[in-house]
Design an enzyme around this catalytic site. Structure first.
Site, mmCIF file in Angstrom:
data_model
loop_
_atom_site.group_PDB
_atom_site.id
_atom_site.type_symbol
_atom_site.label_atom_id
_atom_site.label_comp_id
_atom_site.label_asym_id
_atom_site.label_seq_id
_atom_site.Cartn_x
_atom_site.Cartn_y
_atom_site.Cartn_z
ATOM 1 N N GLU A 122 1.351 0.096 -4.901
ATOM 2 C CA GLU A 122 0.545 1.288 -5.160
ATOM 3 C C GLU A 122 1.476 2.474 -4.986
ATOM 4 O O GLU A 122 2.134 2.597 -3.951
ATOM 5 C CB GLU A 122 -0.623 1.394 -4.172
ATOM 6 C CG GLU A 122 -1.462 2.652 -4.406
ATOM 7 C CD GLU A 122 -2.353 3.002 -3.226
ATOM 8 O OE1 GLU A 122 -3.354 3.713 -3.452
ATOM 9 O OE2 GLU A 122 -2.049 2.593 -2.092
ATOM 10 N N ASP B 118 0.822 -1.202 0.000
ATOM 11 C CA ASP B 118 0.000 0.000 0.000
ATOM 12 C C ASP B 118 0.862 1.260 0.000
ATOM 13 O O ASP B 118 1.848 1.365 0.750
ATOM 14 C CB ASP B 118 -0.895 -0.010 1.246
ATOM 15 C CG ASP B 118 -1.740 1.230 1.373
ATOM 16 O OD1 ASP B 118 -2.634 1.414 0.531
ATOM 17 O OD2 ASP B 118 -1.504 2.023 2.311
#
Length: 593
Positions: free
Chosen positions: A295, A260
């Site tokens: 990401e 993330d």
């Protein structure tokens, strides 16, 4: 029954268990085992404290007691049956795996399905999710990606505020239940990826700062101080994170990880934590195909570089927000917030499909600075494409999906574009049957934090014109969480999307996937004018061609007459394309028109 080589958490030996805690800020630490007693832990070098306890066994519950009497769970707890503030449970690592422990599946075969375990089924558990795997296999899904599981506070949440990274959240079931889900997926040929958060810890239940220098004073993130990857004590913190990744991939036989918001991971070391992470993880698991996804808002293409054989040197792929944004704007005409930077220029659709990033160093108005780096040299498989995911739905004020307010013709057109593109496709749970349930942000924190979350959520969404902050669902309400649960009763009622998605994914597997092993950088070019988008990819000996009209008006369009059409949707006449018409064609180079 013995533990793995992970250095954090309880080490299970034949006749005793070694308890370990890295607590350099504490002179004295004890371990308390419920119904058994307390043991003084012996200080070691580099801030470690150890205690060998004979007779301790799996199932025992324990806590560490700091010098001032504060009781804390194990930061490497394998399970928290009473949530983040409770005792940690010693877990037996053995499991009767049924699926053959194979080398995994090639990245080129991936069709990813993102799911939130708690909202995926009414029961919201690992075991309940197993019952839906046959549906996914029949659809053509080859990988599920689980939103973060690391133990977070409360009964429900997105998972990005986890505080105990080695413990799957107890609201979904026990660790052996998660293993059963992975095992069941593997028996069906479905890989399992896990979303992990290494850029911050959540605000409730993080006791680490009491005894270890987990945070950095010189780095800030949107969630507070950055994790200490480059200061005093950083070596053990880096090991704690890297071994956590190895733990999920080995102990639970995960096939890959999605990291993330890596742009929020700050590190001034000579060897950035992300580089060390990718190198050590791949080296620790040499016999399997492990896929590492990032990401990255900064669109840092250097993380995705390939070697001379086309294999990833660091990370396998990145979530491509740019492809989402251009397709979303085309289908919805929404231009608020960051969508404004993707509106009014259809060539951006062509660039996102052909080269990956739309912004490759250009100024982005919404960010107020340049964004991205050149990406045309990367293969299309370095990008994960999607038209929905947890962020792009959940960060809307109402958490509404596109199906709630936009024409089916437009949604079918952009689905045909991204599902057959050489980029790796990812669906969000329920998308395949046109699920209308929202997916709003939700969390369950203590009362003081609930007030801050509600206030912060309204302030964040107020930046987006067109949304009334007063209408935003309360993110801390259980009703908001329950509104996100998929209604599986609707699966068979409307087959428009279900049959359509199944057709596209079958075609992808038969005609597109065999070409992707030959996918390389600088292999595509594009053209885009007045609603018409065309892209041509050279994939080894073949050429894949897309012609699409992503608008409400019919347009003149030239489709290569010597190419073999493999898919059409909408009015695809001779020399024109009707509204929301898409044509995919395939031909060898010598016959390309």
């Amino acid at each position: 029954m013995r533990s793995s080589n992970i250095e954090f958490g309880p080490d299970i030996k034949d006749r005793m268990i070694r308890f370990r805690l890295w607590a350099p800020l504490q002179e004295r630490v004890r371990v308390r085992i419920e119904a058994r007693g307390e043991w003084e832990m012996q200080p070691q070098e580099n801030g470690w404290h150890l205690a060998d306890v004979s007779g301790a066994r799996p199932g025992d519950l324990y806590k560490f007691i700091l010098s001032n009497g504060i009781e804390v769970p194990d930061p490497a707890s394998r399970f928290q049956p009473r949530d983040v503030h409770g005792s940690s449970e010693i877990i037996n690592p053995t499991f009767a795996w049924q699926a053959k422990h194979s080398n995994g599946r090639p990245w080129e075969e991936m069709v990813i399905y993102e799911m939130h375990v708690g909202a995926f089924t009414e029961a919201g558990t690992f075991l309940a999710a197993i019952d839906k795997l046959d549906h996914l296999a029949q659809l053509g899904i080859t990988a599920i990606q689980l939103m973060p599981l690391s133990d977070f506070p409360g009964r429900y949440g997105w998972g990005y505020d986890g505080v105990l990274p080695y413990a799957p959240d107890s609201s979904y079931g026990r660790p052996e239940d998660l293993k059963a889900l992975v095992d069941a997926a593997h028996r069906r040929g479905i890989c399992v990826f896990l979303d992990v958060v290494y850029n911050h810890f959540g605000p409730e239940g993080n006791y680490l700062p009491l005894y270890a220098p987990i945070f950095s004073d010189k780095h800030k993130t949107p969630w507070g101080s950055g994790i200490n990857y480059d200061g005093v004590g950083c070596r053990i913190i880096r090991d704690f994170i890297i071994q956590n990744a190895i733990y999920w991939l080995t102990e639970f036989r995960m096939d890959g990880l999605r990291l993330d918001a890596v742009h929020a991971i700050k590190d001034d070391s000579d060897l950035h934590i992300l580089r060390e992470f990718s190198e050590r993880v791949r080296r620790a698991i040499p016999g399997r195909q492990i896929h590492l996804i990032v990401e990255n808002e900064d669109n840092n293409s250097a993380l995705l570089t390939r070697d001379v054989d086309g294999k990833p040197q660091h990370f396998t792929a990145q979530w491509n927000d740019d492809i989402h944004h251009v397709l979303h704007v085309a289908a919805t005409d929404e231009t608020f917030g960051y969508y404004k930077d993707y509106a009014g220029n259809i060539s951006k659709i062509g660039r996102a499909l052909a080269e990956g990033f739309v912004f490759q160093g250009e100024q982005m108005e919404y960010r107020g600075k340049a964004r991205g780096a050149p990406s045309a040299g990367l293969p299309p498989t370095a990008f994960v494409s999607f038209i929905q995911n947890h962020d792009q739905i959940g960060n809307r004020a109402m958490g509404d999906r596109m199906i709630a307010s936009h024409p089916i013709e437009a949604l079918k057109a952009i689905a045909a574009v991204y599902l057959l593109s050489p980029q790796i496709p990812m669906l969000f749970m329920g998308e395949e049957w046109g699920a209308a349930e929202p997916f709003p942000f939700f969390c369950d924190l203590d009362e003081e934090l609930k007030k801050k979350v509600k206030s912060g959520r309204r302030e964040e969404l107020s930046r987006l014109p067109g949304f009334e902050a007063d209408d935003v669902p309360d993110p801390t309400s259980e009703n908001t969480f329950r509104s996100a649960k998929l209604c599986w009763d609707n699966l068979g009622r409307d087959k428009i999307f279900g049959d359509y998605y199944r057709q596209l994914l079958s075609l992808r597997y038969e005609r597109i996937v065999p070409l992707l092993m030959d996918a390389r950088g600088h292999s595509a070019n594009y053209d885009a004018t007045a609603g018409f988008v065309s892209v041509k990819w050279r994939l080894g000996p073949s050429i894949l061609y897309l012609a699409a009209n992503l608008s409400d008006e019919a347009i003149e369009a030239r489709i290569p007459h010597k190419a073999c059409s493999i898919f059409r949707v909408g009015d695809c006449g001779s020399g024109h394309l009707g509204p929301w018409a898409v044509v995919w064609s395939l031909s060898p180079p010598k016959t390309d028109g």
